[in-house]
Design a protein around this motif. Structure first.
Motif, PDB file in Angstrom:
ATOM      1  N   ILE A   1       0.866  -1.185   0.000  1.00 12.89           N
ATOM      2  CA  ILE A   1       0.000   0.000   0.000  1.00 12.89           C
ATOM      3  C   ILE A   1       0.895   1.225   0.000  1.00 12.89           C
ATOM      4  CG2 ILE A   1      -1.877   1.200   1.179  1.00 12.89           C
ATOM      5  CD1 ILE A   1      -2.353  -1.446   2.718  1.00 12.89           C
ATOM      6  N   PRO A   2       1.026   1.946  -1.099  1.00 16.53           N
ATOM      7  CA  PRO A   2       1.899   3.133  -1.108  1.00 16.53           C
ATOM      8  C   PRO A   2       1.473   4.135  -0.038  1.00 16.53           C
ATOM      9  CG  PRO A   2       1.229   2.542  -3.334  1.00 16.53           C
ATOM     10  CD  PRO A   2       0.389   1.716  -2.410  1.00 16.53           C
ATOM     11  N   LEU A   3       2.457   4.641   0.716  1.00 20.12           N
ATOM     12  CA  LEU A   3       2.183   5.582   1.800  1.00 20.12           C
ATOM     13  C   LEU A   3       2.967   6.872   1.589  1.00 20.12           C
ATOM     14  CD1 LEU A   3       2.158   3.538   5.127  1.00 20.12           C
ATOM     15  CD2 LEU A   3       0.258   4.705   4.051  1.00 20.12           C
ATOM     16  N   THR A   4       2.257   7.982   1.696  1.00 17.47           N
ATOM     17  CA  THR A   4       2.888   9.297   1.655  1.00 17.47           C
ATOM     18  C   THR A   4       2.991   9.837   3.069  1.00 17.47           C
ATOM     19  OG1 THR A   4       2.026   9.773  -0.552  1.00 17.47           O
ATOM     20  CG2 THR A   4       2.707  11.648   0.786  1.00 17.47           C
ATOM     21  N   LEU A   5       4.196  10.150   3.496  1.00 20.18           N
ATOM     22  CA  LEU A   5       4.422  10.680   4.840  1.00 20.18           C
ATOM     23  C   LEU A   5       4.569  12.195   4.776  1.00 20.18           C
ATOM     24  CD1 LEU A   5       5.204  10.376   7.886  1.00 20.18           C
ATOM     25  CD2 LEU A   5       7.572  10.111   7.103  1.00 20.18           C
ATOM     26  N   LYS A   6       3.799  12.885   5.613  1.00 24.91           N
ATOM     27  CA  LYS A   6       3.898  14.342   5.695  1.00 24.91           C
ATOM     28  C   LYS A   6       4.032  14.749   7.163  1.00 24.91           C
ATOM     29  CE  LYS A   6       1.061  15.325   1.582  1.00 24.91           C
ATOM     30  NZ  LYS A   6      -0.136  16.022   1.082  1.00 24.91           N
ATOM     31  N   PHE A   7       4.894  15.710   7.421  1.00 31.67           N
ATOM     32  CA  PHE A   7       5.025  16.252   8.770  1.00 31.67           C
ATOM     33  C   PHE A   7       5.153  17.767   8.662  1.00 31.67           C
ATOM     34  CE2 PHE A   7       8.894  14.497   7.078  1.00 31.67           C
ATOM     35  CZ  PHE A   7       9.889  15.425   7.305  1.00 31.67           C
ATOM     36  N   ASP A   8       4.306  18.449   9.411  1.00 38.93           N
ATOM     37  CA  ASP A   8       4.196  19.903   9.296  1.00 38.93           C
ATOM     38  C   ASP A   8       4.361  20.559  10.661  1.00 38.93           C
ATOM     39  OD1 ASP A   8       3.727  22.422   8.300  1.00 38.93           O
ATOM     40  OD2 ASP A   8       1.541  22.195   8.247  1.00 38.93           O
ATOM     41  N   GLU A   9       5.367  21.432  10.757  1.00 36.30           N
ATOM     42  CA  GLU A   9       5.630  22.204  11.981  1.00 36.30           C
ATOM     43  C   GLU A   9       5.666  21.315  13.229  1.00 36.30           C
ATOM     44  OE1 GLU A   9       6.488  25.337  12.225  1.00 36.30           O
ATOM     45  OE2 GLU A   9       6.344  25.644  10.048  1.00 36.30           O
ATOM     46  N   VAL A  10       6.491  20.290  13.181  1.00 29.87           N
ATOM     47  CA  VAL A  10       6.632  19.367  14.311  1.00 29.87           C
ATOM     48  C   VAL A  10       7.508  20.020  15.385  1.00 29.87           C
ATOM     49  CG1 VAL A  10       7.483  17.121  15.063  1.00 29.87           C
ATOM     50  CG2 VAL A  10       6.343  17.346  12.845  1.00 29.87           C
ATOM     51  N   VAL A  11       6.963  20.117  16.581  1.00 31.26           N
ATOM     52  CA  VAL A  11       7.668  20.710  17.718  1.00 31.26           C
ATOM     53  C   VAL A  11       7.632  19.710  18.866  1.00 31.26           C
ATOM     54  CG1 VAL A  11       7.733  22.589  19.392  1.00 31.26           C
ATOM     55  CG2 VAL A  11       7.073  23.059  17.021  1.00 31.26           C
ATOM     56  N   TYR A  12       8.773  19.507  19.481  1.00 34.15           N
ATOM     57  CA  TYR A  12       8.838  18.589  20.622  1.00 34.15           C
ATOM     58  C   TYR A  12       9.650  19.238  21.734  1.00 34.15           C
ATOM     59  CZ  TYR A  12       9.686  14.412  23.426  1.00 34.15           C
ATOM     60  OH  TYR A  12       9.739  13.499  24.454  1.00 34.15           O
ATOM     61  N   LYS A  13       9.098  19.210  22.951  1.00 31.95           N
ATOM     62  CA  LYS A  13       9.750  19.817  24.107  1.00 31.95           C
ATOM     63  C   LYS A  13       9.861  18.804  25.224  1.00 31.95           C
ATOM     64  CE  LYS A  13       7.735  24.377  23.058  1.00 31.95           C
ATOM     65  NZ  LYS A  13       6.874  25.477  23.576  1.00 31.95           N
ATOM     66  N   ILE A  14      10.948  18.910  25.992  1.00 27.52           N
ATOM     67  CA  ILE A  14      11.113  18.090  27.180  1.00 27.52           C
ATOM     68  C   ILE A  14      11.337  19.001  28.373  1.00 27.52           C
ATOM     69  CG2 ILE A  14      12.062  16.113  25.922  1.00 27.52           C
ATOM     70  CD1 ILE A  14      14.833  16.965  26.870  1.00 27.52           C
TER      71      ILE A  14
ATOM     72  N   GLY B   1       4.692  12.448  25.012  1.00 30.46           N
ATOM     73  CA  GLY B   1       5.117  13.692  25.646  1.00 30.46           C
ATOM     74  C   GLY B   1       4.588  14.919  24.940  1.00 30.46           C
ATOM     75  N   ASP B   2       5.313  16.010  25.078  1.00 32.18           N
ATOM     76  CA  ASP B   2       4.886  17.310  24.561  1.00 32.18           C
ATOM     77  C   ASP B   2       5.244  17.417  23.074  1.00 32.18           C
ATOM     78  OD1 ASP B   2       4.044  19.871  24.220  1.00 32.18           O
ATOM     79  OD2 ASP B   2       5.434  20.785  25.658  1.00 32.18           O
ATOM     80  N   LEU B   3       4.467  16.757  22.257  1.00 30.18           N
ATOM     81  CA  LEU B   3       4.688  16.740  20.809  1.00 30.18           C
ATOM     82  C   LEU B   3       3.525  17.430  20.124  1.00 30.18           C
ATOM     83  CD1 LEU B   3       6.369  15.647  18.359  1.00 30.18           C
ATOM     84  CD2 LEU B   3       4.890  13.626  18.435  1.00 30.18           C
ATOM     85  N   THR B   4       3.833  18.447  19.330  1.00 28.80           N
ATOM     86  CA  THR B   4       2.805  19.162  18.576  1.00 28.80           C
ATOM     87  C   THR B   4       3.179  19.174  17.099  1.00 28.80           C
ATOM     88  OG1 THR B   4       3.902  21.293  18.953  1.00 28.80           O
ATOM     89  CG2 THR B   4       2.209  20.629  20.543  1.00 28.80           C
ATOM     90  N   GLY B   5       2.230  19.552  16.289  1.00 25.85           N
ATOM     91  CA  GLY B   5       2.426  19.535  14.850  1.00 25.85           C
ATOM     92  C   GLY B   5       1.494  18.532  14.209  1.00 25.85           C
ATOM     93  N   ASN B   6       1.613  18.371  12.933  1.00 27.65           N
ATOM     94  CA  ASN B   6       0.715  17.494  12.186  1.00 27.65           C
ATOM     95  C   ASN B   6       1.534  16.458  11.419  1.00 27.65           C
ATOM     96  OD1 ASN B   6      -1.702  16.535  11.203  1.00 27.65           O
ATOM     97  ND2 ASN B   6      -1.693  17.885   9.422  1.00 27.65           N
ATOM     98  N   ILE B   7       1.353  15.186  11.776  1.00 23.17           N
ATOM     99  CA  ILE B   7       2.023  14.084  11.087  1.00 23.17           C
ATOM    100  C   ILE B   7       0.950  13.178  10.505  1.00 23.17           C
ATOM    101  CG2 ILE B   7       3.635  12.152  11.318  1.00 23.17           C
ATOM    102  CD1 ILE B   7       4.787  13.513  13.781  1.00 23.17           C
ATOM    103  N   THR B   8       0.985  12.984   9.201  1.00 24.12           N
ATOM    104  CA  THR B   8      -0.052  12.188   8.539  1.00 24.12           C
ATOM    105  C   THR B   8       0.572  11.142   7.630  1.00 24.12           C
ATOM    106  OG1 THR B   8      -0.228  13.756   6.687  1.00 24.12           O
ATOM    107  CG2 THR B   8      -1.704  14.091   8.573  1.00 24.12           C
ATOM    108  N   TYR B   9      -0.197  10.086   7.386  1.00 25.50           N
ATOM    109  CA  TYR B   9       0.184   8.993   6.502  1.00 25.50           C
ATOM    110  C   TYR B   9      -0.952   8.828   5.504  1.00 25.50           C
ATOM    111  CZ  TYR B   9       2.743   8.394  10.851  1.00 25.50           C
ATOM    112  OH  TYR B   9       3.493   8.623  11.983  1.00 25.50           O
ATOM    113  N   ASN B  10      -0.686   9.182   4.249  1.00 27.22           N
ATOM    114  CA  ASN B  10      -1.758   9.278   3.258  1.00 27.22           C
ATOM    115  C   ASN B  10      -2.852  10.235   3.733  1.00 27.22           C
ATOM    116  OD1 ASN B  10      -0.520   7.602   1.444  1.00 27.22           O
ATOM    117  ND2 ASN B  10      -1.747   5.795   1.922  1.00 27.22           N
TER     118      ASN B  10
END
Length: 642
Positions: free
Chosen positions: A23-36, A93-102
């Motif tokens: 199943i072909p998958l397109t990975l997109k990640f937009d403005e991913v922010v991670y804080k500890i 944890g403190d992960l923000t942003g948009n991560i999508t697969y297809n």
């Protein structure tokens, strides 16, 4: 025609062998922010200050389409592995942003179509290459495939990855000779290839390998990407040959993106923003120098002053940007250039429709690949095959036999007239088979933690099937040595020569072993640190031994409650009941006979029918309670976001 050419390139693997259609998958990640959260350093007498948050990922964006291989580059601490873990759905944890697969969020159905190869190869050292891949195939491939078909698929992966030569060699470990580092890495990749993943993540797949082996591995990944798969990897310092194989490159520095785009365009881009190579060199080295903010004679700003400074460096040895302030300035200029020139391009690429018609496939992927019973049986066989080397190692067998014969010699043919000696023997036996299985079990869960995390996050099996396989699989191995030990000691020490007394005593010892093992598993699962668990277990067993009533018969009231939770106290009570009757007497000297139950060491523990029943029940509660604690502690291992 194209399909025929592809089949000719890889004759070992044909599409029907794969678990399901790709199943072909397109990975997109937009403005991913991670804080500890960073806890400030402080001592016992220092005033506590409020913890602060540190940004690990700062607005990272990008996209990878089927047929592309993305390489994430950057110095140590740049956030590569953190981003890869986030993209693989394994970071909480403190992960923000948009991560999508297809264009869809992460889900359990999607998780079973994603492969993830960690930097450290988490493999069982005593299994062979074939056994490792076959067991993985039995667990990960769907129930619709027969065992023979799953084994055939594992064989195809072995041939495809060039592992035929070492197929019957054990994996090995730090103190066990096995396959080479490159072969071990290919086995890890092969485990993920078994499910024919549409999206494959790899963390430093070439770390510690020579250039030729690294070339073979990246070439394999490049071929996988050409098969309509999406490949994402972190890599520290690839050779120039490897670099030009990457379709896309993401350069990071201190969590900030410095470049995202085609690998072939990277030098052109940095030349356009003021940095260019002055001598021929590996582009990856050039990018890492930039990410570190290090600007010397190898590249220079495109202005006359920088050119003169660069020439001066060549002949005089004066660096152009060698101070911390200059390095920070270079990093900030690159971050600013990315925001002004590349961020819009990346956003435009993110706007491309990545959704595919995957609703039917999602339905197919929901649920577990295999039934609970199938998972349990595979894990049971694998666990026995792996851990039998630990339980029946020569040193452990010799240790138990030596202790058994030593005890038999010291207590050689003791009689009831030496009651104190016999009671001491029974206490030593119960104490030894409380400590020995506990320390065996203490290290089980911490050793299994990485494997459990890896396999659970991949959705390979239920936690309950793993736990039951671990519990039942260890039973035969846990009970063999104490049985041999007890048989030797019993007849050498001259204990009560009846079958009933022997088998009731053996039952108590094995019962004690199971409970102590459960306590060890519980401590190991809760603490998850071998050194701390050892200390904690030692203190607990010491308290149980002191509270059993053998050493101290007049225990202060405020600490007397320990005996009610002491394994040693209940097992000693049952061992005494197996050897002596309530009204049994012995020769106490001066032509007198005394009751066994009135002997001080026996009286403090007690022998009675009601006490025996109570001890059996209390130990049954402990047996269940410790296992329950272990299971609840394991529930936090390998938990990922849905």
């Amino acid at each position: 025609m194209a399909d025929l050419e592809a089949q000719n390139r890889h004759p070992q693997i044909s599409p029907p062998i794969f678990a399901r259609a790709n199943i072909p998958l397109t990975l997109k990640f937009d403005e991913v922010v991670y804080k500890i959260r960073i806890q400030p350093a402080g001592g016992l007498f220092k005033k506590k200050t409020k913890s602060e948050k540190r940004v690990i990922l700062n607005g990272v964006s990008g996209s990878v389409f089927p047929g592309e291989m993305l390489a994430m580059l950057g110095p140590s601490g740049s956030g590569k592995t953190t981003l890869l873990t986030a993209l693989g759905g394994r970071l909480g944890g403190d992960l923000t942003g948009n991560i999508t697969y297809n264009d869809r969020p992460f889900s359990n159905a999607m998780k079973r179509n994603i492969g993830f190869v960690t930097q450290d190869d988490v493999l069982y050292p005593n299994l062979t290459v074939t056994e490792t891949l076959v067991y993985t195939a039995l667990l990960r491939l769907p129930h619709s495939f027969t065992k023979a078909e799953k084994a055939e698929h594992a064989e195809a992966v072995i041939a495809h990855l060039g592992l035929t030569r070492c197929r019957n060699s054990i994996i090995g470990g730090p103190f066990l000779r096995g396959v080479s580092g490159g072969e071990r890495k290919r086995v890890s990749i092969g485990q993920e290839m078994l499910i024919n993943p549409s999206l494959l993540f790899l963390d430093e797949p070439t770390s510690g390998l020579d250039s030729t082996t690294a070339q073979k591995i990246v070439s394999t990944l490049w071929e996988l990407a050409n098969g309509a798969r999406t490949v994402v990897m972190t890599i520290h310092q690839p050779s120039s040959r490897l670099f030009y194989m990457f379709h896309k490159v993401l350069l990071m520095s201190e969590g900030n993106p410095l470049y995202f785009g085609k690998g072939a365009d990277v030098l052109t881009y940095f030349s356009s923003v003021g940095f260019s190579l002055s001598v021929a060199m590996n582009p990856a080295d050039f990018l890492l120098d930039l990410a570190n903010g290090w600007c010397n004679s190898l590249f220079f700003f495109l202005d006359l002053a920088s050119v003169l400074e660069s020439i001066a460096f060549f002949f005089v040895g004066v660096a152009t940007a060698d101070t911390n302030e200059d390095q920070e300035a270079v990093k900030q200029s690159l971050v600013k250039a990315y925001k002004t020139q590349l961020s819009k391009v990346v956003k435009m690429e993110l706007a491309v429709d990545g959704s595919l018609h995957t609703s039917s496939n999602d339905r197919m992927l929901k649920g577990w690949s295999n039934t609970w019973l199938d998972q349990f049986s595979v894990l049971l066989r694998r666990g026995i095959k792996e851990r039998k080397h630990q339980f029946f190692s020569t040193i452990k067998i010799v240790q138990v036999l030596i202790v058994a014969f030593l005890i038999g010699i010291y207590w050689w043919q003791s009689t009831i007239n030496h009651l104190q000696d016999q009671v001491g023997l029974l206490f030593f036996i119960s104490n030894f088979w409380g400590l020995y299985p506990l320390f065996q079990a203490l290290f089980t869960i911490p050793k299994e933690r990485m494997m459990l995390t890896k396999e659970r996050t991949s959705g390979m099996y239920r936690l309950s099937s793993f736990f039951m396989a671990l519990t039942i699989g260890d039973l035969p191995m846990e009970l063999v040595l104490p049985t041999v030990f007890y048989a030797i000691v019993y007849w050498m020490a001259g204990l009560k020569p009846t079958a009933g007394a022997f088998f009731s005593g053996l039952f108590v010892i094995l019962y004690n072993v199971l409970i102590s093992q459960g306590l060890g598993l519980a401590i190991g699962a809760v603490v998850m640190d071998q050194q701390t668990a050892t200390t904690f277990g030692s203190v607990i067993m010491l308290a149980f031994g002191l509270g059993s009533g053998f050493y101290v018969q007049h225990v202060p009231v405020f600490i007397a409650w320990v005996k009610y939770i002491s394994i040693n106290q209940y097992s000693l009570k049952l061992l005494l009941a197996s050897q002596y009757k309530y009204d049994q007497t012995y020769d106490c000297g001066m032509n007198k006979t005394c009751l066994v139950r009135d002997f001080p060491s026996v009286k403090s523990v007690g022998i009675s029918t009601s006490g025996t029943i109570l001890s059996v029940g209390a130990m049954a509660v402990m047996l269940v309670f410790y296992r329950l604690v272990t299971y609840l502690a394991l529930m936090r291992v390998g938990v990922t976001r849905n």
